[in-house]
Design an enzyme around this catalytic site. Structure first.
Site, PDB file in Angstrom:
ATOM      1  N   HIS A 305      -4.149  -5.411  -5.230  1.00 19.31           N
ATOM      2  CA  HIS A 305      -2.823  -6.057  -5.370  1.00 19.31           C
ATOM      3  C   HIS A 305      -2.014  -5.430  -6.402  1.00 19.31           C
ATOM      4  O   HIS A 305      -2.648  -4.892  -7.104  1.00 19.31           O
ATOM      5  CB  HIS A 305      -3.485  -7.686  -5.999  1.00 19.31           C
ATOM      6  CG  HIS A 305      -2.170  -8.366  -6.103  1.00 19.31           C
ATOM      7  ND1 HIS A 305      -1.021  -8.538  -7.008  1.00 19.31           N
ATOM      8  CD2 HIS A 305      -1.814  -9.421  -4.880  1.00 19.31           C
ATOM      9  CE1 HIS A 305      -0.304  -9.493  -6.410  1.00 19.31           C
ATOM     10  NE2 HIS A 305      -0.498 -10.133  -5.430  1.00 19.31           N
ATOM     11  N   ASP A 363      -6.114 -13.360  -0.034  1.00 20.32           N
ATOM     12  CA  ASP A 363      -6.405 -13.429   1.515  1.00 20.32           C
ATOM     13  C   ASP A 363      -7.822 -12.838   1.982  1.00 20.32           C
ATOM     14  O   ASP A 363      -7.878 -12.974   3.304  1.00 20.32           O
ATOM     15  CB  ASP A 363      -5.191 -12.304   2.006  1.00 20.32           C
ATOM     16  CG  ASP A 363      -3.893 -12.835   1.980  1.00 20.32           C
ATOM     17  OD1 ASP A 363      -3.622 -14.124   1.977  1.00 20.32           O
ATOM     18  OD2 ASP A 363      -2.905 -12.155   1.743  1.00 20.32           O
TER      19      ASP A 363
HETATM   20  N1  ACO Z   1      -8.074  -0.442   0.237  1.00 21.88           N
HETATM   21  C1  ACO Z   1      -8.437   0.835  -0.138  1.00 21.88           C
HETATM   22  N2  ACO Z   1      -7.932   1.282  -1.011  1.00 21.88           N
HETATM   23  C2  ACO Z   1      -6.933   0.789  -1.487  1.00 21.88           C
HETATM   24  C3  ACO Z   1      -6.385  -0.543  -1.236  1.00 21.88           C
HETATM   25  C4  ACO Z   1      -7.471  -1.300  -0.208  1.00 21.88           C
HETATM   26  N3  ACO Z   1      -7.120  -2.569   0.162  1.00 21.88           N
HETATM   27  N4  ACO Z   1      -5.358  -0.996  -2.065  1.00 21.88           N
HETATM   28  C5  ACO Z   1      -5.179  -0.001  -2.594  1.00 21.88           C
HETATM   29  N5  ACO Z   1      -5.885   1.122  -2.662  1.00 21.88           N
HETATM   30  C6  ACO Z   1      -5.892   2.313  -3.141  1.00 21.88           C
HETATM   31  C7  ACO Z   1      -4.846   3.310  -2.648  1.00 21.88           C
HETATM   32  O1  ACO Z   1      -5.340   4.163  -1.675  1.00 21.88           O
HETATM   33  C8  ACO Z   1      -4.566   4.169  -3.894  1.00 21.88           C
HETATM   34  O2  ACO Z   1      -5.525   5.148  -3.842  1.00 21.88           O
HETATM   35  P1  ACO Z   1      -5.126   6.568  -4.613  1.00 21.88           P
HETATM   36  O3  ACO Z   1      -4.850   6.418  -6.148  1.00 21.88           O
HETATM   37  O4  ACO Z   1      -6.510   7.760  -4.386  1.00 21.88           O
HETATM   38  O5  ACO Z   1      -4.145   7.069  -3.574  1.00 21.88           O
HETATM   39  C9  ACO Z   1      -4.659   3.177  -5.022  1.00 21.88           C
HETATM   40  O6  ACO Z   1      -5.887   2.216  -4.679  1.00 21.88           O
HETATM   41  C10 ACO Z   1      -3.414   2.491  -5.524  1.00 21.88           C
HETATM   42  O7  ACO Z   1      -3.017   1.934  -4.107  1.00 21.88           O
HETATM   43  P2  ACO Z   1      -1.351   1.549  -4.134  1.00 21.88           P
HETATM   44  O8  ACO Z   1      -1.067   1.549  -2.695  1.00 21.88           O
HETATM   45  O9  ACO Z   1      -0.402   2.467  -4.882  1.00 21.88           O
HETATM   46  O10 ACO Z   1      -1.228   0.400  -4.770  1.00 21.88           O
HETATM   47  P3  ACO Z   1      -0.094  -0.797  -4.486  1.00 21.88           P
HETATM   48  O11 ACO Z   1       0.082  -1.790  -5.726  1.00 21.88           O
HETATM   49  O12 ACO Z   1       1.325  -0.178  -4.172  1.00 21.88           O
HETATM   50  O13 ACO Z   1      -0.587  -1.644  -3.203  1.00 21.88           O
HETATM   51  C11 ACO Z   1      -1.196  -3.557  -1.838  1.00 21.88           C
HETATM   52  C12 ACO Z   1      -0.961  -2.934  -3.500  1.00 21.88           C
HETATM   53  C13 ACO Z   1      -0.123  -3.364  -0.810  1.00 21.88           C
HETATM   54  C14 ACO Z   1      -1.379  -5.033  -1.887  1.00 21.88           C
HETATM   55  C15 ACO Z   1      -2.480  -2.774  -1.520  1.00 21.88           C
HETATM   56  O14 ACO Z   1      -3.562  -2.801  -2.570  1.00 21.88           O
HETATM   57  C16 ACO Z   1      -2.972  -2.814   0.057  1.00 21.88           C
HETATM   58  O15 ACO Z   1      -2.395  -2.403   0.795  1.00 21.88           O
HETATM   59  N6  ACO Z   1      -4.048  -4.007   0.195  1.00 21.88           N
HETATM   60  C17 ACO Z   1      -4.468  -4.356   1.487  1.00 21.88           C
HETATM   61  C18 ACO Z   1      -3.428  -5.421   1.935  1.00 21.88           C
HETATM   62  C19 ACO Z   1      -3.610  -6.947   1.255  1.00 21.88           C
HETATM   63  O16 ACO Z   1      -4.485  -7.434   1.039  1.00 21.88           O
HETATM   64  N7  ACO Z   1      -2.322  -7.369   0.983  1.00 21.88           N
HETATM   65  C20 ACO Z   1      -2.244  -8.716   0.453  1.00 21.88           C
HETATM   66  C21 ACO Z   1      -1.786  -8.541  -1.020  1.00 21.88           C
HETATM   67  S1  ACO Z   1      -1.784 -10.092  -1.660  1.00 21.88           S
HETATM   68  C22 ACO Z   1      -0.623 -11.183  -0.977  1.00 21.88           C
HETATM   69  O17 ACO Z   1       0.625 -10.627  -0.466  1.00 21.88           O
HETATM   70  C23 ACO Z   1      -0.777 -12.686  -0.902  1.00 21.88           C
END
Ligand code: ACO
Length: 428
Positions: A305, A363
């Site tokens: 998140h 979720d």
């Molecule tokens: N699975 C694996 N790796 C992940 C995940 C994940 N779900 N989420 C983040 N990471 C990793 C990224 O690859 C990144 O790694 P790195 O530093 O080696 O490149 C690091 O964690 C940071 O990730 P970002 O994408 O920069 O984090 P951001 O804050 O932009 O993303 C998000 C947040 C979009 C929610 C992300 O965690 C994600 O895509 N999760 C899966 C989708 C999801 O569950 N969304 C629901 C959000 S809650 C809602 O809307 C109710």
């Protein structure tokens, strides 16, 4: 003592005021940065940017805290009901018994939609994604309820708010019924908000439908958990759309469009699809390896998140609700639940996830829960939209009622071609 921050850009040094909220991080007020230095700030994705001032919802992502108007989410979800939360978000306070009765009455009296809206649905293919239908139908509300689109009139703003909260479940249920080819079911106003919604989804004219109170309570709690979440992508979309003076129905339609994306409200659909794809507990290690492989682009959906770098407090309640719903529906062994629980256990002890502070979000368990309630996967984000409508509308109202609000107009770092002259087509 008033705080300030000093910026030095080239040979210019300027002081920027620092503002403190009631809780949470301070903000550096950079509104005058451009006029004083000629420079913009750059923060795509709003990693360090507060886009507005708000008194509605507070999140401490490091501590895993979520407050609506100061009240912890677990207390509201376990002790209150959804309409009480709606009153709280919209008016700022929990209602007294008399206020609650009045609020419930007013929402209930707005649950029917204009009869012509039923015909509006027929323009869609039956297999249209329910979110596509919702974006269209909620936007179309502006064409049906002209008497509540004058945003400068506080009475009309309130009527539009009540209409949206009351009619969104009716439109969501109609969307579902249209999709499965069954007749629309009119609201029945002696039922509570969530029971009414369940009945509109599952009743058919040929037999009596009795709402299961355990399921209704669970769904009501799910609605509370999703009711608002500070300045997330869809709420920011609603605010930005509304900042131009657009009517509230158009703004909420914009919020629904944004919510649709898999990185936001579409994540529960994506999480369930992922659990199905993994299939069995034995396949988890191979899936985790794929998630960790940067060349693969697979993400563990329902994990991570932007704000929570700790357990999402909604995920704890959602997991509990999931177990309650499965037990009530007599689902003893759900392979998806087995996969989810084992996946969560492995991920929470894996260095990759620990290092990046990735925890289950709301979720992760909501898909399994909604599926057990009988909703098709394509309806999951629609249910999220039903719940979030009150948050969107409360945030929209707060913005419109703030005398200092302005149209939202971000700037950019331009990296395109500098000025050049037009060449006639024959010379290109
Ligand atoms: N699975 C694996 N790796 C992940 C995940 C994940 N779900 N989420 C983040 N990471 C990793 C990224 O690859 C990144 O790694 P790195 O530093 O080696 O490149 C690091 O964690 C940071 O990730 P970002 O994408 O920069 O984090 P951001 O804050 O932009 O993303 C998000 C947040 C979009 C929610 C992300 O965690 C994600 O895509 N999760 C899966 C989708 C999801 O569950 N969304 C629901 C959000 S809650 C809602 O809307 C109710």
């Amino acid at each position: 003592m008033t705080k300030s921050a000093t910026f030095q850009i080239g040979d210019k040094t300027i002081d920027m005021p620092v503002r403190s909220g009631s809780i949470g991080p301070d903000v550096v007020d950079i509104a005058k940065l451009y006029s004083q230095t000629g420079a913009f700030t750059y923060d795509p994705g709003f990693m360090s940017t507060a886009s507005c001032e708000s008194g509605i919802t507070y999140i401490d992502g490091d501590a895993g805290v979520l407050l609506y108007r100061g009240y912890p989410i677990d207390q509201l979800a376990e002790q209150g009901d959804f309409l009480e939360t709606c009153h709280l978000l919209l008016h700022g306070e929990l209602p007294t018994a008399a206020q609650k009765a009045d609020f419930d009455y007013r929402v209930t009296r707005h649950t029917m939609v204009h009869e012509q809206m039923a015909r509006f649905f027929q323009g869609f293919r039956r297999d249209a994604h329910p979110m596509a239908v919702m974006v269209g139908c909620v936007g179309a509300m502006a064409a049906f309820y002209h008497d509540s689109t004058d945003i400068t009139d506080p009475y009309q703003r309130m009527v539009a708010s009540m209409r949206l909260i009351a009619k969104i479940p009716t439109l969501a249920a109609m969307t579902y019924k249209y999709n499965v080819g069954q007749p629309f079911v009119y609201p029945k106003n002696d039922l509570d908000y969530t029971s009414n919604f369940l009945r509109m989804c599952y009743a058919v004219p040929c037999e009596e439908y009795k709402v299961n109170p355990v399921i209704a309570r669970a769904l009501d709690r799910i609605f509370i958990l999703h009711a608002d979440h500070e300045q997330n992508a869809s709420t920011s979309t609603v605010r930005l759309a509304g900042s131009s003076g657009a009517n509230p129905f158009a703004c909420i339609a914009a919020g629904i469009a944004c919510l649709w994306g898999p990185a936001h409200g579409g994540a529960n659909e994506a999480a369930l699809a992922m659990l199905g794809e993994i299939g069995t507990v034995d396949n988890i290690p191979a899936f985790i390896a794929k998630v960790k492989d940067k060349s693969d682009h697979t993400r563990l959906m329902g994990f991570g998140h932007r704000v929570y770098k700790n357990y999402d407090p909604r995920a704890t309640l959602m997991q509990k609700t999931c177990h309650e719903v499965l037990a009530e529906m007599g689902i003893k062994d759900d392979p998806l639940l087995d996969v989810a629980m084992e996946l969560e256990r492995i991920a929470l002890s894996d260095e990759y996830f620990i290092e990046r502070r990735l925890y289950p979000n709301v979720d992760f368990y909501s898909g399994i829960t909604l599926k057990a309630m009988g909703f098709p996967v394509s309806m999951f984000t629609v249910l999220f939209a039903v719940a979030r409508t009150v948050g969107w509308i409360a945030q929209w109202k707060e913005m419109i009622e703030d005398p200092s609000y302005k149209i939202g107009r971000p700037r950019q770092l331009y990296t395109g071609a500098p000025r050049r002259d037009y060449t006639p087509i024959s010379k290109r």
